[in-house]
Scaffold this active site. Structure first.
Site, PDB file in Angstrom:
ATOM      1  N   SER A 142      68.534  31.039  40.643  1.00 25.06           N
ATOM      2  CA  SER A 142      67.627  31.659  39.659  1.00 25.06           C
ATOM      3  C   SER A 142      66.691  32.570  40.418  1.00 25.06           C
ATOM      4  CB  SER A 142      66.809  30.577  38.941  1.00 25.06           C
ATOM      5  OG  SER A 142      65.682  31.158  38.300  1.00 25.06           O
ATOM      6  N   TYR A 155      61.262  23.281  39.618  1.00 22.55           N
ATOM      7  CA  TYR A 155      62.444  24.080  39.236  1.00 22.55           C
ATOM      8  C   TYR A 155      62.650  25.203  40.254  1.00 22.55           C
ATOM      9  CZ  TYR A 155      65.648  27.131  36.740  1.00 22.55           C
ATOM     10  OH  TYR A 155      66.728  27.916  36.417  1.00 22.55           O
TER      11      TYR A 155
HETATM   12  P1  NAP Z   1      72.119  25.761  28.948  1.00 20.45           P
HETATM   13  O1  NAP Z   1      72.724  26.570  27.849  1.00 20.45           O
HETATM   14  O2  NAP Z   1      71.109  24.719  28.607  1.00 20.45           O
HETATM   15  O3  NAP Z   1      73.320  25.122  29.775  1.00 20.45           O
HETATM   16  C1  NAP Z   1      73.169  24.056  30.676  1.00 20.45           C
HETATM   17  C2  NAP Z   1      74.521  23.397  30.839  1.00 20.45           C
HETATM   18  O4  NAP Z   1      74.381  22.311  31.757  1.00 20.45           O
HETATM   19  C3  NAP Z   1      75.048  22.826  29.535  1.00 20.45           C
HETATM   20  O5  NAP Z   1      76.441  23.034  29.444  1.00 20.45           O
HETATM   21  C4  NAP Z   1      74.747  21.327  29.667  1.00 20.45           C
HETATM   22  O6  NAP Z   1      75.712  20.627  28.902  1.00 20.45           O
HETATM   23  C5  NAP Z   1      74.922  21.140  31.163  1.00 20.45           C
HETATM   24  N1  NAP Z   1      74.222  19.959  31.649  1.00 20.45           N
HETATM   25  C6  NAP Z   1      72.886  19.668  31.512  1.00 20.45           C
HETATM   26  N2  NAP Z   1      72.621  18.463  32.034  1.00 20.45           N
HETATM   27  C7  NAP Z   1      73.805  17.986  32.525  1.00 20.45           C
HETATM   28  C8  NAP Z   1      74.187  16.784  33.166  1.00 20.45           C
HETATM   29  N3  NAP Z   1      73.293  15.821  33.437  1.00 20.45           N
HETATM   30  N4  NAP Z   1      75.491  16.616  33.510  1.00 20.45           N
HETATM   31  C9  NAP Z   1      76.405  17.583  33.231  1.00 20.45           C
HETATM   32  N5  NAP Z   1      76.099  18.739  32.624  1.00 20.45           N
HETATM   33  C10 NAP Z   1      74.817  18.927  32.270  1.00 20.45           C
HETATM   34  O7  NAP Z   1      71.406  26.721  30.003  1.00 20.45           O
HETATM   35  P2  NAP Z   1      71.954  27.944  30.882  1.00 20.45           P
HETATM   36  O8  NAP Z   1      70.907  28.967  30.838  1.00 20.45           O
HETATM   37  O9  NAP Z   1      73.334  28.292  30.502  1.00 20.45           O
HETATM   38  O10 NAP Z   1      71.899  27.261  32.318  1.00 20.45           O
HETATM   39  C11 NAP Z   1      72.948  27.354  33.248  1.00 20.45           C
HETATM   40  C12 NAP Z   1      72.371  27.534  34.636  1.00 20.45           C
HETATM   41  O11 NAP Z   1      71.687  28.779  34.710  1.00 20.45           O
HETATM   42  C13 NAP Z   1      71.346  26.476  35.080  1.00 20.45           C
HETATM   43  O12 NAP Z   1      71.616  26.088  36.404  1.00 20.45           O
HETATM   44  C14 NAP Z   1      70.020  27.208  34.992  1.00 20.45           C
HETATM   45  O13 NAP Z   1      69.077  26.686  35.912  1.00 20.45           O
HETATM   46  C15 NAP Z   1      70.470  28.613  35.386  1.00 20.45           C
HETATM   47  N6  NAP Z   1      69.547  29.674  34.983  1.00 20.45           N
HETATM   48  C16 NAP Z   1      69.251  29.871  33.675  1.00 20.45           C
HETATM   49  C17 NAP Z   1      68.351  30.874  33.334  1.00 20.45           C
HETATM   50  C18 NAP Z   1      67.956  31.140  31.907  1.00 20.45           C
HETATM   51  O14 NAP Z   1      66.961  31.845  31.679  1.00 20.45           O
HETATM   52  N7  NAP Z   1      68.704  30.656  30.926  1.00 20.45           N
HETATM   53  C19 NAP Z   1      67.778  31.674  34.321  1.00 20.45           C
HETATM   54  C20 NAP Z   1      68.108  31.433  35.657  1.00 20.45           C
HETATM   55  C21 NAP Z   1      69.006  30.437  35.967  1.00 20.45           C
HETATM   56  P3  NAP Z   1      75.561  19.154  28.259  1.00 20.45           P
HETATM   57  O15 NAP Z   1      74.210  19.104  27.597  1.00 20.45           O
HETATM   58  O16 NAP Z   1      76.725  19.107  27.337  1.00 20.45           O
HETATM   59  O17 NAP Z   1      75.686  18.197  29.396  1.00 20.45           O
END
Ligand code: NAP
Length: 273
Positions: A142, A155
């Protein structure tokens, strides 16, 4: 493995957001898929949809990567399945509360997923990739990894770990046929924000990218050989300058004497005079 497959991409956190877009894009690029997350129903829906549309083989593992058992199941598969050619370490959670308002147990859960699971899965996949002389690891970090003041500090620190770990892997695995990419998304329109404690509507829209654009840019970055991809950064020269400043520190980061500004050598000389 299906015909003309590029091998199998194992994507964690594939049930929604960024991970689900990776699943879509990689299946259309010729990868079979193993989709990992906790929500089996969402994974099954996505798997069926992608298998129907692309003809690729799409498997599902419902596992909690924050729990030893769930993590071990995926580690075992990564070690055993030589058809896996790509690991997308994407599962992660965030937080937007500052330290004084954060629950330490929640912070620990975040570290377990963002740091521990990502590390263990990489350790499970990398030796096979090295033996076969090929493989790709995409680690979703991130921008908070280089701007930890922006969101919750734990985070940001967890994502700084992902960046540092990726840089270290790039150096250690160089020349072994392995690609390691760290992706540093800025704010991306996914469920991440509501789960982290700040609804997306409260984030200024001019800093929010769609998950589709973020992943398309990140995959383009992978194709042109970027080791660190920051999808929103207009001038990659800015990252090169940041990296050059870090490299410039290297020769002086470990020396037998403290820097003169601390006066340690001067004081020693005065004491022994
Ligand atoms: P998201 O839509 O909330 O997706 C998170 C994913 O992780 C979901 O598929 C969730 O599925 C899974 N997950 C959460 N807890 C888990 C666990 N204990 N075991 C297995 N799977 C788990 O958010 P996203 O934005 O796509 O996030 C993906 C990545 O991008 C993360 O690493 C986040 O830090 C990074 N990121 C996001 C942003 C942003 O602004 N969105 C910015 C920078 C980086 P289940 O709930 O089905 O387990």
């Amino acid at each position: 493995m299906t015909e003309n497959s590029k091998g199998t991409a194992l994507i964690t956190g594939a049930s929604s957001g960024i991970g689900a877009v990776y699943a879509d894009r990689l299946s259309r690029r010729g990868y079979d898929l193993i989709l990992v997350a906790r929500n089996r129903a969402r994974l099954m829906d996505l798997a069926k949809h992608l298998a129907d549309e692309t003809g690729r083989a799409v498997e599902v593992i419902a596992a909690d990567l924050g729990q030893k058992g769930g993590l071990a199941e995926v580690e075992t598969l990564l070690r055993a399945d030589a058809g896996i050619t790509m690991l997308v370490n994407n599962a992660g959670v965030g937080a937007t509360d500052p330290l004084l308002a954060s629950d330490i147990d929640k912070m620990e859960e975040m570290l377990t997923l963002n740091v521990n699971a990502l590390t263990r899965l990489t350790y499970a996949a990398a030796p096979g990739f090295v033996t076969r002389g090929a493989g790709t690891v995409i680690n979703i970090a991130s921008i908070a990894g280089v701007a930890p003041e922006r969101l919750n500090g734990v985070y940001g620190a967890s994502k700084a770990f992902v960046l540092a770990f990726s840089l270290s892997l790039q150096s250690e695995l160089a020349g072994k046929g392995i690609r390691v990419q760290a992706v540093l998304p800025g704010a991306t329109a996914t469920d991440f924000w509501s789960i982290a404690g700040t609804p997306l509507e409260h984030v200024p829209s001019e800093i929010v990218m769609s998950a589709e654009d973020m992943v398309d840019a990140a995959l383009a970055g992978l194709e042109i050989g970027e080791q660190v991809t920051i999808p929103s950064l207009p001038d990659i020269g800015d990252w090169a300058a940041y990296e050059a400043a870090r490299q410039k520190l290297m020769p002086n980061l470990s020396r037998s004497v403290p820097a003169s500004r601390y006066g340690v050598e001067r004081n020693k000389r005065l004491l022994s005079a």
